[in-house]
Design an enzyme around this catalytic site. Structure first.
Site, PDB file in Angstrom:
ATOM      1  N   GLU A   1      -6.291   6.497  -1.872  1.00 44.54           N
ATOM      2  CA  GLU A   1      -6.310   5.395  -0.900  1.00 44.54           C
ATOM      3  C   GLU A   1      -6.786   4.098  -1.548  1.00 44.54           C
ATOM      4  O   GLU A   1      -6.207   3.036  -1.330  1.00 44.54           O
ATOM      5  CB  GLU A   1      -7.224   5.742   0.285  1.00 44.54           C
TER       6      GLU A   1
ATOM      7  N   HIS B   1       1.610   4.214  -3.066  1.00 44.21           N
ATOM      8  CA  HIS B   1       1.475   5.678  -2.988  1.00 44.21           C
ATOM      9  C   HIS B   1       2.680   6.346  -3.649  1.00 44.21           C
ATOM     10  O   HIS B   1       2.546   7.327  -4.383  1.00 44.21           O
ATOM     11  CB  HIS B   1       1.416   6.150  -1.533  1.00 44.21           C
TER      12      HIS B   1
ATOM     13  N   HIS C   1       0.832  -1.208   0.000  1.00 39.54           N
ATOM     14  CA  HIS C   1       0.000   0.000   0.000  1.00 39.54           C
ATOM     15  C   HIS C   1       0.872   1.266   0.000  1.00 39.54           C
ATOM     16  O   HIS C   1       0.703   2.151  -0.840  1.00 39.54           O
ATOM     17  CB  HIS C   1      -0.913  -0.034   1.236  1.00 39.54           C
ATOM     18  N   GLU C   2       1.812   1.337   0.936  1.00 42.70           N
ATOM     19  CA  GLU C   2       2.635   2.551   1.063  1.00 42.70           C
ATOM     20  C   GLU C   2       3.519   2.757  -0.165  1.00 42.70           C
ATOM     21  O   GLU C   2       3.695   3.880  -0.638  1.00 42.70           O
ATOM     22  CB  GLU C   2       3.488   2.483   2.335  1.00 42.70           C
TER      23      GLU C   2
HETATM   24 ZN   LIG Z   1      -2.564   5.252   2.180  1.00 43.41          ZN
END
Ligand SMILES: [Zn+2]
Length: 263
Positions: free
Chosen positions: A191, A133, A129-130
Site C-alpha cells: 500500500e 499495484h 495508486h492502482e
Molecule cells: Zn492499494
C-alpha cells in the site's frame, strides 16, 4: 510439491528495487486478467460514447499515467517490464466507490468513485495508486504467497477449468466481481509503495499530487457515513496514510509539471 527454482522465485522490482516473491509468469496473469476483464465488462454497465465527459476523463487520465509510466520505465532501461501491456480504461455505472487495475493494464473506474475524487487530479492519484499495484507486480507477489501457503504447484498455465484452486486464488486477489466474501488486501508495504510511486506517476502525468491529501480526507469522511466505500475495505484511510503521503510530497512535486506547461 511446489516447484520453486531459486532463479525465478524472486525478482527485483524495477520501480521499488525491493526483492519480491514472483512465481507466476506475468504472461499467464495477463491472459487470465483479459478473461476476467471481458467477463466483468459484459456483465456491468460500461459508460460508453465519446461524448460522455466522465468516461472521457477516465480515458484521458489513465492514458496520461500509462504514458508517464512507460516513459519512466523506458528512461530507466526497464521498458521490458511492461511487455504485454495493452491498456484499457473503462468507466462503469456503479454506485460503489472503487477502481482497480489488473495485470496487463486493464483498468475499471466505478462512477461512485467520482463523487469522492471530485476533480481530475484526485482521480489521477487513485489511478496512479492502482496502476502502481499492477506494474509493481503486487498481485503476483500476493498470489505467490497464497500459492506457497496452499502448496499449489505453479507450472505452465495453471488457470484452467480443472484447477479451481488456482482460479479461486486469482479471484480472491483481483476479483473484479467481488463475488468472493473477502478480498485479500494488499500488504501495508504494498500500500505504501502504491501511494508513494502512484503519487510520482500522477505528478509525471501532469497532475497536482497535493490533491491526494484532500482526496483521502474526503474518503475518510465518507467512511463515517452509513455504508463505507468499498475501496476503504482494502484501503484504510487514516492519519498514518495521510502522514505518509505528506512525507512523499516533496519527491512527487519534483516531478510535477502541470498539464499544458512547457516541457
Ligand atoms: Zn492499494
Amino acid at each position: 510439491m511446489l516447484v520453486l527454482p531459486a532463479a525465478i522465485g524472486c525478482t527485483t522490482n524495477a520501480v521499488t528495487g525491493r526483492s519480491q516473491l514472483s512465481l507466476f509468469p506475468e504472461s499467464s496473469l495477463q491472459a487470465q486478467a483479459v478473461t476476467e476483464y471481458r467477463s466483468f465488462l459484459s456483465s456491468n454497465k460500461v459508460v460508453t460514447g465519446t461524448s460522455n465527459k466522465d468516461a472521457e476523463m477516465v480515458r484521458r487520465v489513465g492514458s496520461r499515467i500509462a504514458k508517464a509510466i512507460t516513459d519512466y520505465y523506458t528512461a530507466q532501461g526497464n521498458a521490458g517490464e511492461l511487455n504485454g501491456y495493452q491498456w484499457e480504461f473503462n468507466l462503469v455505472d456503479n454506485k460503489e466507490v472503487n477502481a482497480w487495475c489488473m495485470p496487463g493494464g486493464k483498468v475499471v473506474v466505478y462512477t461512485g468513485l467520482l463523487n469522492i475524487t471530485q476533480n481530475e487530479a484526485a482521480l489521477a492519484v487513485v489511478l496512479g495508486h492502482e496502476i502502481t499495484h499492477a506494474v509493481a507486480h503486487h498481485g503476483n507477489e500476493r498470489m505467490s504467497q497464497g500459492a506457497l501457503a496452499q502448496g499449489l504447484e505453479v507450472a505452465g498455465n495453471i488457470f484452467t477449468s480443472n484447477n479451481p484452486k488456482a482460479n479461486a486464488l486469482f479471484t480472491n486477489i483481483f476479483a473484479p466481481t467481488a463475488q468472493v466474501a473477502v478480498l485479500l488486501p494488499n500488504s501495508r508495504k504494498q500500500e505504501y509503495e502504491a501511494d508513494h510511486f502512484g503519487l510520482n506517476f500522477a505528478a509525471m502525468a501532469g497532475y497536482n499530487p497535493r490533491e491526494a491529501i484532500p482526496f483521502w480526507q474526503r474518503m475518510s469522511a465518507a467512511a463515517g457515513t452509513g455504508k463505507p466505500p468499498e475501496f476503504l475495505a482494502t484501503h484504510p484511510s487514516d492519519d498514518n496514510r495521510i502522514a505518509k503521503l505528506q512525507s512523499y510530497m516533496d519527491e512527487a512535486l519534483s516531478y510535477y509539471k502541470p498539464v499544458g506547461s512547457p516541457k
